[in-house]
Design a protein around this motif. Structure first.
Motif, PDB file in Angstrom:
ATOM      1  N   GLY A   1      -1.797   8.469  16.689  1.00  0.00           N
ATOM      2  CA  GLY A   1      -2.939   8.784  15.834  1.00  0.00           C
ATOM      3  C   GLY A   1      -3.765   7.551  15.483  1.00  0.00           C
ATOM      4  N   LYS A   2      -3.217   6.355  15.723  1.00  0.00           N
ATOM      5  CA  LYS A   2      -3.943   5.120  15.370  1.00  0.00           C
ATOM      6  C   LYS A   2      -4.649   4.500  16.566  1.00  0.00           C
ATOM      7  N   LYS A   3      -4.453   5.041  17.758  1.00  0.00           N
ATOM      8  CA  LYS A   3      -4.925   4.273  18.929  1.00  0.00           C
ATOM      9  C   LYS A   3      -6.446   4.146  18.993  1.00  0.00           C
TER      10      LYS A   3
ATOM     11  N   SER B   1       1.514   9.532  -6.109  1.00  0.00           N
ATOM     12  CA  SER B   1       1.625   8.164  -6.626  1.00  0.00           C
ATOM     13  C   SER B   1       2.206   7.212  -5.575  1.00  0.00           C
ATOM     14  N   ASN B   2       1.543   6.082  -5.356  1.00  0.00           N
ATOM     15  CA  ASN B   2       2.100   5.083  -4.438  1.00  0.00           C
ATOM     16  C   ASN B   2       3.354   4.447  -5.031  1.00  0.00           C
ATOM     17  N   TYR B   3       3.368   4.275  -6.352  1.00  0.00           N
ATOM     18  CA  TYR B   3       4.600   3.797  -6.998  1.00  0.00           C
ATOM     19  C   TYR B   3       5.738   4.781  -6.721  1.00  0.00           C
TER      20      TYR B   3
ATOM     21  N   GLY C   1     -10.459   3.367   9.605  1.00  0.00           N
ATOM     22  CA  GLY C   1     -10.513   1.910   9.479  1.00  0.00           C
ATOM     23  C   GLY C   1     -10.437   1.429   8.041  1.00  0.00           C
ATOM     24  N   HIS C   2     -10.125   2.338   7.090  1.00  0.00           N
ATOM     25  CA  HIS C   2      -9.981   1.869   5.699  1.00  0.00           C
ATOM     26  C   HIS C   2      -8.643   1.160   5.526  1.00  0.00           C
ATOM     27  N   THR C   3      -8.604   0.321   4.515  1.00  0.00           N
ATOM     28  CA  THR C   3      -7.333  -0.266   4.105  1.00  0.00           C
ATOM     29  C   THR C   3      -7.385  -0.447   2.600  1.00  0.00           C
ATOM     30  N   CYS C   4      -6.209  -0.520   1.942  1.00  0.00           N
ATOM     31  CA  CYS C   4      -6.125  -0.381   0.483  1.00  0.00           C
ATOM     32  C   CYS C   4      -6.923   0.888   0.151  1.00  0.00           C
ATOM     33  N   SER C   5      -7.749   0.848  -0.906  1.00  0.00           N
ATOM     34  CA  SER C   5      -8.697   1.949  -1.109  1.00  0.00           C
ATOM     35  C   SER C   5     -10.108   1.408  -0.929  1.00  0.00           C
TER      36      SER C   5
ATOM     37  N   ALA D   1      -1.277  -2.787  -3.764  1.00  0.00           N
ATOM     38  CA  ALA D   1      -2.566  -3.131  -3.155  1.00  0.00           C
ATOM     39  C   ALA D   1      -3.596  -2.071  -3.533  1.00  0.00           C
ATOM     40  N   ASP D   2      -3.117  -0.832  -3.644  1.00  0.00           N
ATOM     41  CA  ASP D   2      -3.955   0.215  -4.212  1.00  0.00           C
ATOM     42  C   ASP D   2      -3.056   1.283  -4.821  1.00  0.00           C
ATOM     43  N   GLU D   3      -3.649   2.056  -5.727  1.00  0.00           N
ATOM     44  CA  GLU D   3      -2.864   3.092  -6.398  1.00  0.00           C
ATOM     45  C   GLU D   3      -3.781   4.231  -6.789  1.00  0.00           C
ATOM     46  N   ARG D   4      -3.197   5.417  -6.793  1.00  0.00           N
ATOM     47  CA  ARG D   4      -3.965   6.597  -7.166  1.00  0.00           C
ATOM     48  C   ARG D   4      -3.826   6.836  -8.677  1.00  0.00           C
ATOM     49  N   ALA D   5      -4.891   7.378  -9.315  1.00  0.00           N
ATOM     50  CA  ALA D   5      -4.877   7.592 -10.774  1.00  0.00           C
ATOM     51  C   ALA D   5      -4.118   8.880 -11.104  1.00  0.00           C
TER      52      ALA D   5
ATOM     53  N   PRO E   1     -12.928   8.967  -0.161  1.00  0.00           N
ATOM     54  CA  PRO E   1     -12.989  10.031   0.854  1.00  0.00           C
ATOM     55  C   PRO E   1     -11.606  10.584   1.175  1.00  0.00           C
ATOM     56  N   LYS E   2     -10.562   9.758   0.968  1.00  0.00           N
ATOM     57  CA  LYS E   2      -9.189  10.249   1.155  1.00  0.00           C
ATOM     58  C   LYS E   2      -8.678  10.674  -0.217  1.00  0.00           C
ATOM     59  N   PRO E   3      -8.218  11.927  -0.364  1.00  0.00           N
ATOM     60  CA  PRO E   3      -7.760  12.351  -1.683  1.00  0.00           C
ATOM     61  C   PRO E   3      -6.499  11.588  -2.117  1.00  0.00           C
TER      62      PRO E   3
ATOM     63  N   SER F   1       0.842  -1.197   0.000  1.00  0.00           N
ATOM     64  CA  SER F   1       0.000   0.000   0.000  1.00  0.00           C
ATOM     65  C   SER F   1       0.875   1.244   0.000  1.00  0.00           C
ATOM     66  N   GLY F   2       0.198   2.391   0.099  1.00  0.00           N
ATOM     67  CA  GLY F   2       0.929   3.654   0.191  1.00  0.00           C
ATOM     68  C   GLY F   2       0.979   4.129   1.639  1.00  0.00           C
ATOM     69  N   GLY F   3       0.770   5.411   1.846  1.00  0.00           N
ATOM     70  CA  GLY F   3       0.807   5.980   3.193  1.00  0.00           C
ATOM     71  C   GLY F   3       2.189   5.869   3.808  1.00  0.00           C
ATOM     72  N   SER F   4       2.215   5.530   5.108  1.00  0.00           N
ATOM     73  CA  SER F   4       3.497   5.482   5.821  1.00  0.00           C
ATOM     74  C   SER F   4       4.232   4.151   5.619  1.00  0.00           C
ATOM     75  N   LEU F   5       3.559   3.189   4.972  1.00  0.00           N
ATOM     76  CA  LEU F   5       4.136   1.842   4.872  1.00  0.00           C
ATOM     77  C   LEU F   5       5.501   1.791   4.160  1.00  0.00           C
TER      78      LEU F   5
HETATM   79  O1  LIG Z   1      -2.858   4.916  -0.965  1.00  0.00           O
HETATM   80  C1  LIG Z   1      -3.335   4.984   0.138  1.00  0.00           C
HETATM   81  O2  LIG Z   1      -3.972   5.955   0.538  1.00  0.00           O
HETATM   82  C2  LIG Z   1      -3.083   3.840   1.065  1.00  0.00           C
HETATM   83  O3  LIG Z   1      -2.800   2.650   0.480  1.00  0.00           O
HETATM   84  C3  LIG Z   1      -3.983   3.762   2.262  1.00  0.00           C
HETATM   85  O4  LIG Z   1      -4.808   2.637   2.355  1.00  0.00           O
HETATM   86  C4  LIG Z   1      -3.052   3.830   3.455  1.00  0.00           C
HETATM   87  O5  LIG Z   1      -2.362   2.616   3.605  1.00  0.00           O
HETATM   88  C5  LIG Z   1      -3.796   4.174   4.729  1.00  0.00           C
HETATM   89  O6  LIG Z   1      -4.482   5.387   4.523  1.00  0.00           O
HETATM   90  C6  LIG Z   1      -2.873   4.321   5.914  1.00  0.00           C
HETATM   91  O7  LIG Z   1      -1.992   5.366   5.667  1.00  0.00           O
HETATM   92  P1  LIG Z   1      -0.919   5.787   6.779  1.00  0.00           P
HETATM   93  O8  LIG Z   1      -0.028   4.627   6.961  1.00  0.00           O
HETATM   94  O9  LIG Z   1      -0.189   6.957   6.145  1.00  0.00           O
HETATM   95  O10 LIG Z   1      -1.687   6.179   7.981  1.00  0.00           O
END
Ligand SMILES: O=C(O)[C@H](O)[C@@H](O)[C@H](O)[C@H](O)COP(=O)(O)O
Length: 263
Positions: free
Chosen positions: A213-215, A89-91, A159-163, A77-81, A185-187, A43-47
Motif C-alpha cells: 500500500g506504500k509503494k 488515541s496514539n497513547y 505523503g503526510h507524516t505526524c499530522s 510526534a502527533d496525537e488525536r484530541a 483529512p485523516k480522521p 507517531s501512531g498508525g502501524s508504527l
Molecule cells: O496519528 C496518526 O495518524 C499518525 O501519526 C500518522 O501520521 C501515521 O503515522 C501515518 O498515517 C501512517 O500510518 P500507517 O503507518 O498506519 O500507514
C-alpha cells in the motif's frame, strides 16, 4: 539535496523489525553518551506494532543490545484530541502495542501523553504539550527548538507524516513547537502535531513504511520532483542524512532511489 536520506528495504517484517531494533539501540547509545537519557517521539498508525516487534525481541545479553527503558522519555510526534483510552488515541495504541508488554524487570519508560483536561480545546492541548516539551528539554535554559534524540514517524498514503498534511498551512508553521489541527483529512479531525522545524531538528529521524500500500507514495516521495513538497519529502529535504527509511520490498517495488545495505 546535498545529503541524502538512507533507504533500507528488507524482504520480511521480521527483518525490518531486526534492522529497526539495531538502529534504535544505536541511537540510544549515542543519546546516553550525550545525556544519560533517551528522548524520543513516536507517531501512531502501524508504527507502535513494528516498534514493539523490534524492541521486545530477545536481546543478545550485552547492555548495548538492550532497550534501557527506565532511561527513556517517550513523547508523541502527533496525537488525536480524544481520551487516552479511546480507540483513536496514539497513547492508547502505544500502551496496548508496546508499553503494556514491557517486562517489569526491564524498567518502565517515562511517557508524556497530552493533557486530557482540555480535550475540547485543541489549541490549548497543543500549547500545554509545548509546555511539557519546554520543561523536559529546556529546563531553566531557553532553547530555540527541542532536540529529540530520535523521532519515529509513519508515512501516510498521501505523503503526510505526524499530522502534517500535504498543502496544509501547518507545514509553514515555524513560530511554535507544537500546533493544533482542526481539519485533519485523516480522521479524527482534531489533533496536535509537532511542527516541521522540530521534526527536522531531531538528531535522528526514522520513517517506518511497509507493505504494498506504500509503494506508489514511496516512489513519489523518493523518486519524483513532485514528492519533494509533500510533508515526508520536506522532512527528507530538510533532514538530509539524519533521515532513515525502514521499508520492505513490497513498499519499495519500482522505487529507483538507491538503497543502503547496512546501517
Ligand atoms: O496519528 C496518526 O495518524 C499518525 O501519526 C500518522 O501520521 C501515521 O503515522 C501515518 O498515517 C501512517 O500510518 P500507517 O503507518 O498506519 O500507514
Amino acid at each position: 539535496m546535498s545529503k541524502q536520506p538512507h533507504l533500507y528495504s528488507d524482504s520480511s517484517s521480521d527483518e525490518v523489525a531486526a534492522r529497526l531494533r539495531k538502529y534504535v539501540l544505536q541511537a540510544q547509545k549515542s543519546a546516553f553518551a550525550r545525556h544519560q537519557k533517551f528522548q524520543i517521539a513516536v507517531s501512531g498508525g502501524s508504527l507502535p506494532a513494528t516498534l514493539s516487534k523490534a524492541l521486545l525481541s530477545p536481546d543478545n545479553g550485552t547492555l548495548d543490545d538492550k532497550p534501557q527503558f527506565s532511561k527513556w522519555e517517550i513523547f508523541f510526534a502527533d496525537e488525536r484530541a480524544v481520551p487516552l483510552d479511546h480507540e483513536d488515541s496514539n497513547y492508547g495504541l502505544l500502551k496496548k502495542d508496546l508499553l503494556d508488554k514491557i517486562p517489569p524487570s526491564t524498567g518502565s519508560p517515562q511517557v508524556f501523553p497530552i493533557d486530557v483536561e482540555v480535550l475540547d480545546n485543541t489549541q490549548e492541548i497543543a500549547d500545554r504539550y509545548q509546555k511539557v516539551l519546554s520543561d523536559q528539554f529546556a529546563g531553566k535554559d531557553s532553547v530555540r527548538l527541542p532536540l529529540f534524540d530520535l523521532i519515529l514517524l509513519g508515512c501516510g498514503p498521501d505523503g503526510h507524516t505526524c499530522s502534517l498534511f500535504p498543502g496544509h498551512e501547518l507545514l509553514r508553521k515555524t513560530d511554535s513547537w507544537t500546533a493544533a489541527i482542526e481539519d485533519s483529512p485523516k480522521p479524527p479531525k482534531r489533533r496536535i502535531t509537532l511542527t516541521l522545524p522540530v521534526v527536522t531538528h531531531a538528531d535522528q529521524i526514522a520513517f517506518v513504511a511497509t507493505g504494498g500500500g506504500k509503494k506508489d507514495i514511496l516512489k513519489k516521495i523518493l523518486d519524483s520532483e513532485d514528492g519533494r513538497s509533500l510533508p515526508c519529502g520536506l522532512v527528507n529535504e530538510q533532514g538530509g542524512d539524519k533521515v532513515s527509511w525502514f521499508t520492505d520490498s513490497a513498499a519499495t517495488e519500482g522505487v529507483s532511489f538507491p538503497q543502503k545495505g547496512s546501517l
